[in-house]
Motif scaffolding. Structure first.
Motif, mmCIF file in Angstrom:
data_model
loop_
_atom_site.group_PDB
_atom_site.id
_atom_site.type_symbol
_atom_site.label_atom_id
_atom_site.label_comp_id
_atom_site.label_asym_id
_atom_site.label_seq_id
_atom_site.Cartn_x
_atom_site.Cartn_y
_atom_site.Cartn_z
ATOM 1 N N CYS A 52 2.207 23.038 2.818
ATOM 2 C CA CYS A 52 2.244 23.899 4.009
ATOM 3 C C CYS A 52 1.183 24.995 3.899
ATOM 4 O O CYS A 52 0.703 25.290 2.808
ATOM 5 N N THR A 95 5.773 31.617 4.896
ATOM 6 C CA THR A 95 5.817 30.808 3.674
ATOM 7 C C THR A 95 5.460 31.592 2.413
ATOM 8 O O THR A 95 5.675 31.099 1.310
ATOM 9 N N MET A 110 7.860 31.760 -0.615
ATOM 10 C CA MET A 110 8.995 30.922 -0.223
ATOM 11 C C MET A 110 9.611 30.188 -1.418
ATOM 12 O O MET A 110 10.825 29.988 -1.490
ATOM 13 N N ILE A 143 2.396 30.903 -2.123
ATOM 14 C CA ILE A 143 3.578 30.267 -1.542
ATOM 15 C C ILE A 143 4.657 30.168 -2.614
ATOM 16 O O ILE A 143 5.835 30.370 -2.342
#
Length: 348
Positions: free
Chosen positions: A217, A223, A226, A249
């Motif tokens: 992603c 994000t 995340m 991320i």
């Protein structure tokens, strides 16, 4: 006579295909802006451009030349910012929208290179290649049974993000190894993944069920961070973690703790919070980590492809055609008016 669409880039382009393709369009004017000069001089030249072909890796470009509100205030003629790759870490989409500037990326152009790299890292981790290499260097590799690996065939692989790269990664894993593919992506409908043999699931379920977790992603406010301590704790014990997406991320300290505890068996890391990471970064020294320096998409074929499609997108703009891969479509009504005022003709 149609006005030429002037595109500036800082320093270098990823592949000569950009310049070769752009040179075939007489409506394009490409301007190289040398980095061997003060930032103010670079910005002055860029201020005359309609397009900014901008580096995508945030640590390669001086902060003053990132596409943010402060820079855009100095670029009154700018209509379009286009990143070198699929990522656009150096560009602030909201600032672009606020400034009436279209933001584009080159999504899909390096999907093959990144997908192959991700699968290669999965295999290296499962076969314990990083640990074997370290053991051999240390003269501790006599007991091969201490390095017993696992086959990926039939495993469940969880993809966090399932766009161009995620789908190609899934295809390789399915065709070559018969893997079961789970995907978590809030922007992709389950109905579009099902014909591809990919099952869309909530992130929580993916973390619990996947033998291998692979991140695909973009880095966004949503994000960032995340994949932290809670996410690693939720994963299946002995999971393999791979990321070829963007640094930040995943939480690097949390990953190190998960590796040290054995919760994560091995990790393949192509992206970092700081690129390149410092030489004393603990993840670089970890025996169960295989590392690369954001090179998953740095292949001859991928670079040629992403630069060619970028040049063609600028050609579309020069001709008054809407380009593909627009990141901030909400800006279009305002942007169309700015385009027509600058170029003297509408955009279709």
């Amino acid at each position: 006579m149609r006005r030429r669409f002037r595109v500036g880039y800082i320093g270098w382009v990823p592949h000569p295909a950009f310049l070769e393709t752009a040179s075939q369009d007489p409506d394009l004017e490409i301007v190289q802006i040398s980095m061997d000069q003060p930032e103010s001089a670079m910005i002055q030249t860029l201020s005359s451009c309609h397009g900014y072909y901008v580096m995508a890796a945030r640590d390669e470009l001086p902060q003053a030349l990132h596409v943010h509100a402060e820079l855009l205030a100095k670029l009154p003629n700018l209509l379009v910012a286009a990143s070198y790759g699929a990522g656009y870490d150096t560009c602030d989409p909201q600032a672009c929208s606020d400034g009436g500037v279209l933001l584009m990326n080159q999504a899909g152009g390096n999907a093959e290179g990144v997908a192959e790299h991700a699968v290669g890292m999965m295999l290296a981790c499962l076969k314990r290649m990083p640990e074997a290499h370290a053991a051999m260097q240390a003269g501790q590799a006599a007991d091969r049974n201490a390095l017993i690996g696992r086959d990926i065939k039939g495993m469940t692989v969880g993809l966090i993000g399932c766009g161009n790269v995620g789908r190609r990664t899934a295809e390789i894993l399915q065709l070559a190894f018969g893997c079961r593919i789970l995907a978590s992506d809030p922007y992709v409908e389950a109905a579009s993944l099902a014909p591809l043999g990919i099952t869309k699931v909530p992130l929580e379920m993916l973390l619990i069920e996947a033998d291998v977790v692979s991140v695909h992603c973009p880095l966004t406010p949503e994000t960032r961070g995340m994949i932290g301590a809670d996410a690693f704790a939720a994963m299946k014990p002995g999971v393999v973690f791979v990321t070829t997406a963007r640094g930040s991320i995943h939480d690097e300290a949390a990953l190190l703790n998960a590796l040290n505890s054995g919760q994560v068996a091995s990790a393949g890391l192509d992206v970092w919070a700081q690129e390149p990471p410092p030489v004393d970064h603990p993840l670089l020294a970890h025996q169960a980590v295989i590392a690369s320096q954001h090179t998953a998409g740095v292949t001859l074929q991928s670079r040629a492809n992403i630069t060619r499609i970028a040049a063609l997108a600028f050609s579309d703009l020069a001709a008054g055609r809407m380009p593909p891969r627009v990141i901030n479509p909400a800006v279009l009504p305002r942007w169309r008016a700015r385009y027509e005022a600058a170029m003297g003709h509408p955009v279709g």
